[in-house]
Write a protein that holds these residues in place. Structure first.
Motif, PDB file in Angstrom:
ATOM      1  N   THR A  41      68.387 126.083  91.439  1.00 41.12           N
ATOM      2  CA  THR A  41      69.656 125.698  91.281  1.00 41.12           C
ATOM      3  C   THR A  41      70.460 126.667  91.992  1.00 41.12           C
ATOM      4  N   PRO A  42      71.455 126.137  92.797  1.00 40.05           N
ATOM      5  CA  PRO A  42      72.142 126.933  93.743  1.00 40.05           C
ATOM      6  C   PRO A  42      73.461 127.461  92.809  1.00 40.05           C
ATOM      7  N   LEU A  43      73.886 128.511  93.239  1.00 45.34           N
ATOM      8  CA  LEU A  43      75.061 129.271  92.741  1.00 45.34           C
ATOM      9  C   LEU A  43      75.775 129.914  93.708  1.00 45.34           C
ATOM     10  N   VAL A  44      76.761 129.165  94.375  1.00 46.73           N
ATOM     11  CA  VAL A  44      77.682 129.798  95.509  1.00 46.73           C
ATOM     12  C   VAL A  44      78.768 130.639  95.071  1.00 46.73           C
ATOM     13  N   VAL A  45      78.433 132.103  95.643  1.00 42.27           N
ATOM     14  CA  VAL A  45      79.663 132.621  95.267  1.00 42.27           C
ATOM     15  C   VAL A  45      80.535 133.173  96.489  1.00 42.27           C
ATOM     16  N   GLY A  46      81.904 132.549  96.215  1.00 40.38           N
ATOM     17  CA  GLY A  46      82.776 132.627  97.346  1.00 40.38           C
ATOM     18  C   GLY A  46      83.601 133.855  97.327  1.00 40.38           C
ATOM     19  N   GLY A  47      84.615 134.131  98.256  1.00 39.30           N
ATOM     20  CA  GLY A  47      85.159 133.083  98.933  1.00 39.30           C
ATOM     21  C   GLY A  47      86.196 132.301  98.172  1.00 39.30           C
ATOM     22  N   ASP A  48      87.059 131.294  98.975  1.00 37.65           N
ATOM     23  CA  ASP A  48      87.993 130.608  98.503  1.00 37.65           C
ATOM     24  C   ASP A  48      87.269 129.191  98.037  1.00 37.65           C
ATOM     25  N   CYS A  49      88.245 128.464  97.342  1.00 37.51           N
ATOM     26  CA  CYS A  49      87.652 127.049  96.890  1.00 37.51           C
ATOM     27  C   CYS A  49      87.718 125.864  97.903  1.00 37.51           C
ATOM     28  N   SER A  50      88.049 126.086  99.143  1.00 35.71           N
ATOM     29  CA  SER A  50      87.539 125.321 100.194  1.00 35.71           C
ATOM     30  C   SER A  50      86.159 125.064 100.392  1.00 35.71           C
ATOM     31  N   LEU A  51      85.585 125.879  99.734  1.00 30.95           N
ATOM     32  CA  LEU A  51      83.837 125.919  99.904  1.00 30.95           C
ATOM     33  C   LEU A  51      83.538 124.509  99.180  1.00 30.95           C
ATOM     34  N   LEU A  52      84.354 124.050  98.504  1.00 21.08           N
ATOM     35  CA  LEU A  52      84.010 122.753  97.703  1.00 21.08           C
ATOM     36  C   LEU A  52      83.610 121.348  98.796  1.00 21.08           C
ATOM     37  N   LEU A  53      84.388 121.698 100.051  1.00 22.61           N
ATOM     38  CA  LEU A  53      83.952 120.678 100.934  1.00 22.61           C
ATOM     39  C   LEU A  53      82.663 120.730 101.470  1.00 22.61           C
ATOM     40  N   GLY A  54      81.981 121.835 101.651  1.00 27.46           N
ATOM     41  CA  GLY A  54      80.627 122.038 102.084  1.00 27.46           C
ATOM     42  C   GLY A  54      79.666 121.493 100.908  1.00 27.46           C
ATOM     43  N   ILE A  55      79.882 121.893  99.877  1.00 25.24           N
ATOM     44  CA  ILE A  55      79.211 121.731  98.633  1.00 25.24           C
ATOM     45  C   ILE A  55      79.227 120.071  98.279  1.00 25.24           C
ATOM     46  N   GLY A  56      80.472 119.424  98.401  1.00 24.54           N
ATOM     47  CA  GLY A  56      80.710 117.910  98.332  1.00 24.54           C
ATOM     48  C   GLY A  56      79.892 117.390  99.404  1.00 24.54           C
ATOM     49  N   LEU A  57      79.809 117.722 100.798  1.00 26.96           N
ATOM     50  CA  LEU A  57      78.994 117.404 101.835  1.00 26.96           C
ATOM     51  C   LEU A  57      77.537 117.252 101.445  1.00 26.96           C
ATOM     52  N   ALA A  58      77.347 118.565 101.121  1.00 29.50           N
ATOM     53  CA  ALA A  58      75.486 118.504 100.921  1.00 29.50           C
ATOM     54  C   ALA A  58      75.314 117.401  99.812  1.00 29.50           C
ATOM     55  N   LEU A  59      76.133 117.364  98.633  1.00 30.84           N
ATOM     56  CA  LEU A  59      75.586 116.538  97.733  1.00 30.84           C
ATOM     57  C   LEU A  59      75.783 115.047  98.014  1.00 30.84           C
ATOM     58  N   SER A  60      76.830 114.710  98.800  1.00 29.27           N
ATOM     59  CA  SER A  60      76.962 113.239  99.131  1.00 29.27           C
ATOM     60  C   SER A  60      76.018 112.919 100.102  1.00 29.27           C
ATOM     61  N   ARG A  61      75.518 113.689 101.070  1.00 30.03           N
ATOM     62  CA  ARG A  61      74.546 113.355 101.758  1.00 30.03           C
ATOM     63  C   ARG A  61      73.118 112.818 100.997  1.00 30.03           C
ATOM     64  N   CYS A  62      72.808 113.525  99.719  1.00 30.54           N
ATOM     65  CA  CYS A  62      71.503 113.212  98.962  1.00 30.54           C
ATOM     66  C   CYS A  62      71.751 112.476  97.992  1.00 30.54           C
ATOM     67  N   GLY A  63      73.051 111.930  97.674  1.00 33.08           N
ATOM     68  CA  GLY A  63      73.254 110.882  96.500  1.00 33.08           C
ATOM     69  C   GLY A  63      74.415 111.693  95.830  1.00 33.08           C
ATOM     70  N   ARG A  64      75.520 110.965  95.593  1.00 30.24           N
ATOM     71  CA  ARG A  64      76.660 111.461  94.927  1.00 30.24           C
ATOM     72  C   ARG A  64      76.522 111.926  93.446  1.00 30.24           C
ATOM     73  N   THR A  65      77.038 113.069  93.020  1.00 24.84           N
ATOM     74  CA  THR A  65      77.047 113.457  91.937  1.00 24.84           C
ATOM     75  C   THR A  65      78.305 113.687  91.118  1.00 24.84           C
ATOM     76  N   GLY A  66      78.638 113.923  89.834  1.00 31.52           N
ATOM     77  CA  GLY A  66      79.736 114.245  89.259  1.00 31.52           C
ATOM     78  C   GLY A  66      80.302 115.307  89.711  1.00 31.52           C
ATOM     79  N   LEU A  67      81.443 115.881  89.325  1.00 33.34           N
ATOM     80  CA  LEU A  67      81.988 117.062  89.473  1.00 33.34           C
ATOM     81  C   LEU A  67      82.668 117.535  88.292  1.00 33.34           C
ATOM     82  N   VAL A  68      82.597 118.990  87.802  1.00 32.29           N
ATOM     83  CA  VAL A  68      83.476 119.381  86.889  1.00 32.29           C
ATOM     84  C   VAL A  68      84.093 120.761  87.513  1.00 32.29           C
ATOM     85  N   HIS A  69      85.551 120.518  87.746  1.00 32.58           N
ATOM     86  CA  HIS A  69      86.430 121.631  88.381  1.00 32.58           C
ATOM     87  C   HIS A  69      87.078 122.051  87.251  1.00 32.58           C
TER      88      HIS A  69
END
Length: 304
Positions: free
Chosen positions: A94-122
Motif C-alpha cells: 500500500t503506497p504512502l507518497v510523502v511530498g512535496g506539493d500536491c501536484s503529485l496527484l497528477l502522477g498518482i492519478g496517471l498510475a491509477l488510471s492506467r490500471c483501472g480508475r479508482t475513487g478519490l478522497v481529497h
C-alpha cells in the motif's frame, strides 16, 4: 504493508518571492528526521525510495500562455512517479507518497488510471478547483490539482498519454475547504461529495468517512494536504487559512478514512517555515497515528 515513497517535488507551487524556490521539496527528509519513517516502520512499513523531481524554475517571465509553471518538468516527474507507484501496487503493498506539493496527484492519478480508475478522497484546506474554465490566473498546479485530476485543465497535465480524467467526478470526494473558497460552489456541482471544514467539524469522523466511502467506493486514493489543519497548529504551509482542523481532529478523521484507501499521499508541508522542527513533529504525529491502518480494509481499485 505500507510502502513509503518520497516525492520531494515543489514544481506546482508559486515562488515565495521572485526568483526564490518553495521549501516543500525538503519535506520528506524533514519528516524522516522527525521520526515519521521510524514510527511507520514500527507498524510494518518499508521504505520504497524516492522519485526526485527536475529543477524548479521561476518561469513567470518566460512561460507562454496556456501553460502552467514548470509544466515539462512536472509532466516528466508525474510519469516517473506513476511508473514507481505501479511497481509498488503490483507487489501488493500500500503506497504512502510523502511530498512535496500536491501536484503529485497528477502522477498518482496517471498510475491509477492506467490500471483501472479508482475513487478519490481529497482532504485539503482548499478545493484546488481552479482551472482555465473559471480563472485567468492558472499557473500553479498545487492550487489546481483537483480540477486537473478530474479532467478540467489543459490536456498537457489533465490528459497525459490519453489517460485523463484520472478520477471520475462521481467518485471524487473533497473535504476541508474554508467557507470563502472561491471554487467551492462549482466543486459541489461537479463532484460526488464536497464537505467544508465547518461542515466536517459538525459531524463525527466515522459519519464523514462513511459518506466518503459511499461515494468514492472502497479502494479510493486518499490525498491529504496538511493545510487542512488550522494555522494555529500548522502555519508551515504556503497558503494557511483559518477555520481548519485541530491536529487530533484530523488524526481521528484519517484513522476512519485510511483503512478503505488503496494508498495515500501527504503534501504541502514546508520545512523552510519550520525552523525549529516543531511543525514537522505535528505532521509526524498526525500521519503516523492517522494512517497506521492504511489499506487494511481496501481491495484493488474497481475498473470503470
Amino acid at each position: 504493508m505500507i510502502a513509503i515513497l518520497s516525492a520531494p517535488s515543489n514544481l506546482g507551487l508559486r515562488p515565495p518571492r521572485r526568483g526564490s524556490v518553495p521549501g516543500t521539496a525538503k519535506a520528506p527528509e524533514a519528516l524522516r528526521e522527525a521520526g515519521l519513517f521510524k514510527r511507520l516502520a514500527q507498524v510494518g512499513a518499508i521504505d520504497a525510495g524516492v522519485v526526485l523531481p527536475g529543477r524548479y524554475v521561476d518561469d513567470d517571465t518566460t512561460r507562454s500562455a496556456g501553460h502552467v509553471r514548470n509544466e515539462a518538468a512536472m509532466a516528466e516527474h508525474a510519469h516517473r512517479l506513476a511508473d514507481r507507484l505501479a511497481g509498488v501496487i503490483e507487489t501488493g503493498n500500500t503506497p504512502l507518497v510523502v511530498g512535496g506539493d500536491c501536484s503529485l496527484l497528477l502522477g498518482i492519478g496517471l498510475a491509477l488510471s492506467r490500471c483501472g480508475r479508482t475513487g478519490l478522497v481529497h482532504v485539503d484546506g482548499h478545493t484546488d478547483f481552479r482551472h482555465p474554465g473559471n480563472s485567468e490566473e492558472c499557473a500553479s498546479v498545487a492550487g489546481e490539482d483537483l480540477a486537473a485530476a478530474v479532467g478540467l485543465h489543459w490536456p498537457a497535465i489533465a490528459n497525459m498519454d490519453g489517460f485523463g480524467p484520472y478520477f471520475p467526478t462521481a467518485r471524487t470526494v473533497h473535504i476541508g475547504h474554508r467557507d470563502d473558497d472561491a471554487e467551492a460552489s462549482e466543486a459541489r456541482r461537479k463532484l460526488g461529495l464536497v464537505v467544508s471544514a465547518q461542515e466536517a467539524l459538525a459531524q463525527t469522523p466515522d459519519a464523514i468517512a462513511a459518506a466518503a466511502l459511499a461515494v468514492a467506493g472502497a479502494g479510493y486514493w486518499l490525498q491529504i494536504d496538511v493545510d487542512v489543519l488550522d494555522p494555529s497548529v500548522m502555519p508551515a504551509v504556503d497558503s494557511p487559512a483559518p477555520g481548519g482542523f485541530a491536529a487530533n481532529e484530523l488524526t481521528e478523521l484519517l484513522a476512519q478514512l485510511a483503512p478503505w484507501a488503496i494508498g495515500a499521499s501527504v503534501t504541502v508541508f514546508d520545512p523552510d517555515l519550520d525552523p525549529d522542527g516543531r511543525y514537522s513533529r505535528v505532521v509526524t504525529d498526525v500521519i503516523a497515528d492517522g494512517l497506521a491502518r492504511l489499506g487494511v480494509a481496501a481491495w484493488p481499485p474497481h475498473s470503470q
